[in-house]
Scaffold this active site. Structure first.
Site, PDB file in Angstrom:
ATOM      1  N   ARG A 162     -12.718  36.423 -23.709  1.00 18.87           N
ATOM      2  CA  ARG A 162     -13.536  35.206 -23.823  1.00 18.87           C
ATOM      3  C   ARG A 162     -13.487  34.461 -22.499  1.00 18.87           C
ATOM      4  O   ARG A 162     -12.510  34.550 -21.741  1.00 18.87           O
ATOM      5  CB  ARG A 162     -12.996  34.309 -24.944  1.00 18.87           C
ATOM      6  N   HIS A 163     -14.558  33.707 -22.209  1.00 17.76           N
ATOM      7  CA  HIS A 163     -14.547  32.788 -21.069  1.00 17.76           C
ATOM      8  C   HIS A 163     -13.707  31.571 -21.464  1.00 17.76           C
ATOM      9  O   HIS A 163     -14.179  30.653 -22.146  1.00 17.76           O
ATOM     10  CB  HIS A 163     -15.966  32.335 -20.724  1.00 17.76           C
ATOM     11  N   VAL A 164     -12.455  31.543 -21.032  1.00 24.68           N
ATOM     12  CA  VAL A 164     -11.564  30.434 -21.390  1.00 24.68           C
ATOM     13  C   VAL A 164     -10.473  30.344 -20.332  1.00 24.68           C
ATOM     14  O   VAL A 164     -10.017  31.359 -19.789  1.00 24.68           O
ATOM     15  CB  VAL A 164     -10.946  30.644 -22.796  1.00 24.68           C
TER      16      VAL A 164
END
Length: 403
Positions: free
Chosen positions: A161-163
């Site tokens: 995930r983009h995190v």
């Protein structure tokens, strides 16, 4: 008339002697029997010990058990009673069995995710890819909820995930292994700038879905104007993009400065198995295959296959062009912390390649990107004097000197 023999003097005198003689005979018989059995048992134990020692020596000298024992084992079967009737043996999980890829935007993440989907089907691990693209910073409760959800995924798993970096141990949750890929900061910025406006080759209209609120003036804004006139999209803190993915969720991680830079470097050393660079993607995939074979075996062969190339070519950003040299100079100065971090990652990646035995191909410094080399060789036509050409080349190359 009945006689009481118990009171008889004769009976009273004979009974003790008779009993004593009987006890003596009984004790002597038992002693002889015990002595006989003790000697026999001792001899049996010693013989058993000798046979066991001799058998062990024979086993070691001959490299294995005798064939007769193997034949008996094969006849009786390999399984034991507990194997057949006991609980099933627990599944042996690979190590590590929990991997998080907190992918940095516009750093080849869609290319890697396509590969992961093919690998998950082939190697039977659980791939969970989040579709949330615009929420990299989380509140404390959101962090805990996400980390618990990740920890509950059946192992082995790979979550992506983009995190920004999540510190699992801070909340007493088992820390997974992190992996990531970054790229030259200016290249990443340019790719993102044009992708938000015009999308990629997957569809001419997909950028309208991602940025439906972007007005025409903003969509067609010249990138040189954006940089030189200090538009928010082309200034800090918006340009401070890569480092927070490794620094974490602390508010200070989003402020361009030395504190966030050093914390990001520390987290890379302590929590990331590998952070590769997109400019050397094939080497990154090769290292992933070496370090995480249960996830990435054959990844390089898949990446080079014609079928994958057809899918991978659809992820290129369209309508991308190069800013002027003046704009690039301004941009590089604003992204000096990003370049410091990129150079650190590049050096760590090359060190890992050296340890594993991969030779690094000599490459120019990270800030001398491909479009800059092209720019330094680009000259207007016609030129009246050779001296003017030399001056232009010197100006272009002077930007490549790292401050």
């Amino acid at each position: 008339m009945m006689k009481n023999f118990s009171n008889s003097p004769l009976h009273n005198n004979q009974t003790p002697n008779h009993i004593r003689d009987w006890n003596n005979k009984k004790f002597g018989f038992l002693s002889a029997v015990l002595l006989r059995f003790s000697l026999r048992g001792y001899g049996f134990c010693m013989a058993s010990l000798f046979i066991f020692c001799f058998g062990s020596l024979f086993y070691q000298l001959n490299g294995g058990p005798p064939n007769i024992l193997l034949d008996i084992r094969q006849y009786l079967g390999e399984s034991t009673y507990l194997d057949d009737h006991g609980p099933p043996a627990p599944r042996v999980l690979p190590f590590p069995s929990q991997v998080v890829y907190n992918r940095v935007g516009k750093c080849g993440s869609r290319t890697v995710v396509i590969l992961l989907r093919l690998l998950a089907e082939r190697h039977q691990f659980n791939l969970v890819s989040s579709d949330i693209h615009n929420k990299t910073r989380l509140t404390k409760h959101e962090q805990v909820d996400l980390m618990r959800n990740i920890s509950n995924i059946p192992q082995p798993f790979l979550y992506t995930r983009h995190v920004h970096f999540l510190n699992f141990t801070r909340f007493r949750i088992e820390q997974p292994v992190y992996i990531n890929i970054i790229r030259d900061p200016i290249n990443r910025f340019l790719s993102n700038y044009f992708f938000r406006r015009f999308g990629d080759w997957r569809g001419e209209q997909n950028h309208l879905i991602r940025t439906p609120g972007m007005k025409g003036d903003e969509r067609y804004l010249d990138i040189n104007v954006c940089i030189l006139e200090n538009y928010p999209e082309c200034s800090n803190p918006r340009l401070f993009y890569i480092i927070p993915y490794f620094c974490g969720q602390h508010p200070q991680c989003r402020e361009p400065g030395q504190w966030a830079l050093e914390r990001a470097k520390q987290n890379v050393l302590e929590n990331f198995l590998i952070v590769g660079i997109l400019e050397e993607l094939e080497d990154v995939l090769l290292l992933l295959e070496r370090l995480l074979p249960h996830y990435f075996t054959d990844v390089l062969n898949i990446y080079k296959s014609p079928d994958y190339r057809k899918m991978g070519n659809m992820t290129g950003t369209v309508r991308k062009h190069t800013p002027t040299l003046e704009a690039l100079q301004v941009l590089y100065h604003r992204m000096r912390y990003e370049y410091d971090f990129y150079n650190f990652i590049r050096d760590q990646f090359h060190l890992m390649k050296k340890k594993i035995g991969l030779k690094s191909v000599p490459r120019p410094p990270s800030h001398q990107a491909s479009f800059l080399r092209d720019l330094s060789l680009r000259t207007p036509e016609p030129l009246d004097e050779d001296e003017e050409l030399e001056t232009d080349l010197e100006d272009a190359n002077s930007w490549l000197v790292q401050p």
